[in-house]
Design a protein around this motif. Structure first.
Motif, PDB file in Angstrom:
ATOM      1  N   ARG A  71      -7.861   2.737   4.710  1.00  0.00           N
ATOM      2  CA  ARG A  71      -6.492   2.967   4.582  1.00  0.00           C
ATOM      3  C   ARG A  71      -5.914   2.979   6.441  1.00  0.00           C
ATOM      4  O   ARG A  71      -6.805   3.067   7.235  1.00  0.00           O
ATOM      5  CB  ARG A  71      -6.343   4.247   4.277  1.00  0.00           C
ATOM      6  CG  ARG A  71      -6.943   5.590   5.141  1.00  0.00           C
ATOM      7  CD  ARG A  71      -6.312   6.619   4.133  1.00  0.00           C
ATOM      8  NE  ARG A  71      -7.099   7.729   5.131  1.00  0.00           N
ATOM      9  CZ  ARG A  71      -6.838   9.042   4.759  1.00  0.00           C
ATOM     10  NH1 ARG A  71      -6.101   9.442   4.105  1.00  0.00           N
ATOM     11  NH2 ARG A  71      -7.385  10.157   5.579  1.00  0.00           N
TER      12      ARG A  71
ATOM     13  N   TRP B  65      -1.552   4.905   4.595  1.00  0.00           N
ATOM     14  CA  TRP B  65      -1.108   4.038   3.658  1.00  0.00           C
ATOM     15  C   TRP B  65      -2.389   3.383   3.077  1.00  0.00           C
ATOM     16  O   TRP B  65      -3.369   3.153   3.928  1.00  0.00           O
ATOM     17  CB  TRP B  65      -0.293   2.974   4.114  1.00  0.00           C
ATOM     18  CG  TRP B  65       1.172   3.611   4.505  1.00  0.00           C
ATOM     19  CD1 TRP B  65       2.133   3.715   3.732  1.00  0.00           C
ATOM     20  CD2 TRP B  65       1.538   3.873   5.730  1.00  0.00           C
ATOM     21  NE1 TRP B  65       3.216   4.028   4.362  1.00  0.00           N
ATOM     22  CE2 TRP B  65       2.892   4.462   5.608  1.00  0.00           C
ATOM     23  CE3 TRP B  65       0.934   4.178   6.830  1.00  0.00           C
ATOM     24  CZ2 TRP B  65       3.634   4.906   6.589  1.00  0.00           C
ATOM     25  CZ3 TRP B  65       1.353   4.617   7.987  1.00  0.00           C
ATOM     26  CH2 TRP B  65       2.927   5.208   8.023  1.00  0.00           C
ATOM     27  N   GLY B  66      -2.425   3.323   1.868  1.00  0.00           N
ATOM     28  CA  GLY B  66      -3.673   2.862   1.134  1.00  0.00           C
ATOM     29  C   GLY B  66      -4.671   3.676   0.953  1.00  0.00           C
ATOM     30  O   GLY B  66      -4.440   5.039   1.099  1.00  0.00           O
ATOM     31  N   SER B  67      -5.769   3.379   0.437  1.00  0.00           N
ATOM     32  CA  SER B  67      -6.770   4.324   0.075  1.00  0.00           C
ATOM     33  C   SER B  67      -8.269   4.079   0.677  1.00  0.00           C
ATOM     34  O   SER B  67      -8.844   4.698   1.520  1.00  0.00           O
ATOM     35  CB  SER B  67      -7.199   4.415  -1.383  1.00  0.00           C
ATOM     36  OG  SER B  67      -7.382   2.775  -2.019  1.00  0.00           O
TER      37      SER B  67
ATOM     38  N   HIS C 276       0.850  -1.232  -0.010  1.00  0.00           N
ATOM     39  CA  HIS C 276      -0.069   0.092  -0.043  1.00  0.00           C
ATOM     40  C   HIS C 276       0.872   0.928   0.161  1.00  0.00           C
ATOM     41  O   HIS C 276       1.882   1.518   0.838  1.00  0.00           O
ATOM     42  CB  HIS C 276      -0.922   0.128   1.080  1.00  0.00           C
ATOM     43  CG  HIS C 276      -1.880  -0.974   1.204  1.00  0.00           C
ATOM     44  ND1 HIS C 276      -3.002  -0.995   0.618  1.00  0.00           N
ATOM     45  CD2 HIS C 276      -1.955  -2.244   1.825  1.00  0.00           C
ATOM     46  CE1 HIS C 276      -3.705  -1.964   1.028  1.00  0.00           C
ATOM     47  NE2 HIS C 276      -2.989  -3.031   1.460  1.00  0.00           N
TER      48      HIS C 276
END
Length: 167
Positions: A86, A81-83, A66
């Motif tokens: 998250r 981190w990530g969407s 991520h």
């Protein structure tokens, strides 16, 4: 009423009005869905500021695949981190109440970093470092990783290197 207003407009404008309105709505929805939600940055104690700023610089660009996508507003005390969902890290928070709930019972140690933990009420978990100069909180929402402890392994080296023991 809308029909009478549109009927007074020239034909090319009448033909383009519905597609333009649809395009505008699509852009608004896409912007709302793709924008990360705001995360209020903490206000660390003076003794934790340098450690939190150093941690921000040492954090990885990726956590288990991520990409780092920092929340808004930008701050050296938050990272994500990530969407969707998250993982969000906040450094310099106040001591959370969930550490009062028998911290020795639920306190995983990952790579030498001790964490207190508590459920977030939606199937995920809050983790916070203990016995460190700054409280570093990591929210791992349900579904972000196969196991809730998974991202901690990627973050502990940076925490160990920048946030010294002691409060």
């Amino acid at each position: 009423m809308v029909r009478s207003v549109l009927s007074r407009l020239p034909a090319p404008v009448r033909w383009l009005a519905p597609p333009a309105a649809l395009l505008g709505c699509t852009v608004l929805l896409a912007t709302a869905w793709s924008s990360p939600e705001d995360v209020a940055p903490p206000v660390p104690r003076a003794s934790a500021v340098a450690a939190c700023e150093a941690l921000d610089r040492a954090l990885p660009a990726k956590v288990l695949g991520h990409e780092r996508q920092d929340p808004s507003p930008a701050s050296p005390y938050t990272a994500a981190w990530g969407s969707s969902p998250r993982t969000v890290l906040r450094c310099g928070i106040e001591r959370p109440d969930y550490l009062d709930d028998d911290p020795l019972k639920q306190s995983p140690e990952v790579n030498g970093v001790q964490f207190g933990m508590g459920p977030d009420g939606a199937g995920g978990y809050w983790f916070v470092t203990t016995l460190r100069r700054a409280y570093v909180e990591i929210h791992v929402p349900k579904g972000a990783y196969p196991g809730p402890l998974d991202p901690l392994n990627s973050l502990t080296d940076a925490i160990t290197a920048t946030v010294p023991p002691g409060l």
